[in-house]
Design a protein around this motif. Sequence first.
Motif, mmCIF file in Angstrom:
data_model
loop_
_atom_site.group_PDB
_atom_site.id
_atom_site.type_symbol
_atom_site.label_atom_id
_atom_site.label_comp_id
_atom_site.label_asym_id
_atom_site.label_seq_id
_atom_site.Cartn_x
_atom_site.Cartn_y
_atom_site.Cartn_z
ATOM 1 N N SER A 19 0.804 -1.137 0.153
ATOM 2 C CA SER A 19 -0.165 0.053 -0.018
ATOM 3 C C SER A 19 0.832 1.321 0.179
ATOM 4 O O SER A 19 2.011 1.391 0.715
ATOM 5 C CB SER A 19 -0.838 0.187 1.176
ATOM 6 N N TRP A 20 0.665 2.341 -0.787
ATOM 7 C CA TRP A 20 1.558 3.489 -0.762
ATOM 8 C C TRP A 20 1.958 4.100 0.301
ATOM 9 O O TRP A 20 3.038 4.602 0.440
ATOM 10 C CB TRP A 20 0.964 4.199 -2.107
ATOM 11 N N THR A 25 5.355 -1.686 3.784
ATOM 12 C CA THR A 25 5.612 -1.757 2.512
ATOM 13 C C THR A 25 6.936 -1.010 2.253
ATOM 14 O O THR A 25 7.463 -1.783 1.249
ATOM 15 C CB THR A 25 4.436 -1.220 1.581
ATOM 16 N N HIS A 26 7.135 0.209 2.506
ATOM 17 C CA HIS A 26 8.201 0.957 2.150
ATOM 18 C C HIS A 26 9.581 0.285 2.724
ATOM 19 O O HIS A 26 10.615 0.312 1.941
ATOM 20 C CB HIS A 26 8.271 2.384 2.638
ATOM 21 N N GLN A 29 10.166 -2.357 -0.115
ATOM 22 C CA GLN A 29 10.541 -1.809 -1.447
ATOM 23 C C GLN A 29 12.037 -1.231 -1.347
ATOM 24 O O GLN A 29 12.670 -1.218 -2.446
ATOM 25 C CB GLN A 29 9.805 -0.451 -1.734
ATOM 26 N N TYR A 41 5.477 -4.498 -8.566
ATOM 27 C CA TYR A 41 4.717 -3.918 -7.547
ATOM 28 C C TYR A 41 3.011 -4.059 -7.765
ATOM 29 O O TYR A 41 2.540 -3.446 -8.926
ATOM 30 C CB TYR A 41 5.012 -2.561 -7.080
ATOM 31 N N GLU A 43 -0.370 -2.370 -5.951
ATOM 32 C CA GLU A 43 -1.050 -1.879 -5.189
ATOM 33 C C GLU A 43 -2.361 -2.055 -4.281
ATOM 34 O O GLU A 43 -3.201 -2.774 -5.557
ATOM 35 C CB GLU A 43 -1.248 -0.153 -5.637
ATOM 36 N N THR A 214 11.544 5.616 -3.108
ATOM 37 C CA THR A 214 10.669 4.682 -2.063
ATOM 38 C C THR A 214 9.802 5.733 -1.410
ATOM 39 O O THR A 214 8.417 5.232 -1.363
ATOM 40 C CB THR A 214 11.446 3.826 -1.154
ATOM 41 N N PRO A 216 7.056 8.336 -0.625
ATOM 42 C CA PRO A 216 6.189 9.233 -1.427
ATOM 43 C C PRO A 216 6.432 10.825 -1.129
ATOM 44 O O PRO A 216 6.763 11.051 -0.131
ATOM 45 C CB PRO A 216 4.717 8.516 -0.837
#
Lengths: 271, 223
Positions: A19-20, A25-26, A29, A41, A43, A214, A216
């Motif tokens: 999930s962004w 999640t980060h 990544q 990836y 979402e 990575t 946002p």
Amino acid sequence: MEKATENAKNPAPLKLLGSWASSYTHRVQLALRLKGLEFEYKEEDLGSKSEELLRLNPVHKKVPVLVHGGRALPESVVILQYLDDAWPETRPLLPADAFDRALARFWCHFADDKLGPAVGAVFASTGEEQEAAVRQVHENLALLEAELRDGAFRGRRFFGGDEVGFLDVVLGCGSYWLAVFEEVTGVRLVDADAFPLFHAWLREFEALDEVRETIPAVDRLLEYARGVRHMLLGLAGGAGAGGDATEAPAATAAPPAAAPPAAATDIAVDI
Amino acid sequence: MAGEKRKGLQLLDFWVSPFGQRCRIALDEKALPYEYLEQDLGNKSELLIRSNPVHKKIPVLVHDGRPVCESLIIVQYIDEAFSSSSSLLPSDPYARAQARFWADYIDKKVYDCGTRLWKTKGEPQQQARKEMVEILKTLEGALGDKPYFGGDEFGFVDVAFVPFTAWFLTYERFGEISVEKECPKLAAWAKRCGERESVKKNLSPPEKVYEFIATLKKKFGIE
């Protein structure tokens, strides 16, 4: 290790469900990027989880989930260690020495068990309750600051040493929320004077290419955080949920106001 | 005296702690001699506070004067620092990931839910009972038809969960959950593990656990 050479010669595809806005999640990544591993990836809409996600992580039903050669790996901390085990020829995230590994794991658990929920509590509350939560955050940051100053991580550029490691990834992917929450709540969390080393580490971390790739954009994070805070305070106040957030909170709002930190984690606003 | 670094292994622990027992079992599985230091949790020692300043909790493993905290971290440390003897974690990366996942699941769920089983009454207790059955069934699902969680060999997840088998009697009496009835495979696994020397030696007798909790309940005024 046979498996590792196998990975190097015939790489099975990697797919990450995430999930962004999820710092968990980060973490994955970032780790994949640090190791130079290609991945697809996907979402996930946490308000309407895919059949695939529920099938791959039936126990927790959460992101991130890494899929490697058709096999599912949930839990960010488990995934990070898997990456080290499965690709030992890439830059390792955990240190080599057993005692250093134990330390990295200890502070990683501290981040997830203490610091994260404390920050979540600041974000989900107001007034006296928030003041108490802020004190808790400061106590936790002070412990980390002490380790950076004259403890286990004394004199280091990163927690991992000269290069980022496991603990940097775990702490770092989440610490960017501190500035966002400060903006949204108007509360000071990381005073550069009170926590100079932590502050310096965070700046160094955020300057890395792989990290910039990575995390946002700040304005997206701010908008997201504002929406969540608005909704969390609405729920805590007993007024009906606004229902305009796309995230899970509308579905997980059932537990009473005693659970703001849990709600914060469910919607992946976490550290 | 303060600068002297003690050699060898010491375990700061509390007799009934399932978390401490994980460490004792792991040390015995790896045939590692150590000094057991029972802690008074009502009056914490200077050694404990110095060794675990962040949480001030047991267990703490002190190795050549350096403390390692948190039971699963201790077990992994024991496995990694003394890698010449048989491994508790499997060698295959995916199997290792699964082992860590289930150990983490046990940590997140079992103790907290177990505590609510004996600490609460009425609706919250009903909720805790429901959750505990779900947790046990999930773990039974992970075990499947294998002799141990890791397969043929007693390993990391078994070490992580086996101390809680001494609490099944307490769950039964205070929480009205029969593990034998709800999860027969898990009950069989518990019996199987109970035959190992390391487990036999280090688990608290279930009646002692029950007595301990019964005393706590009185102390907290929960009848």
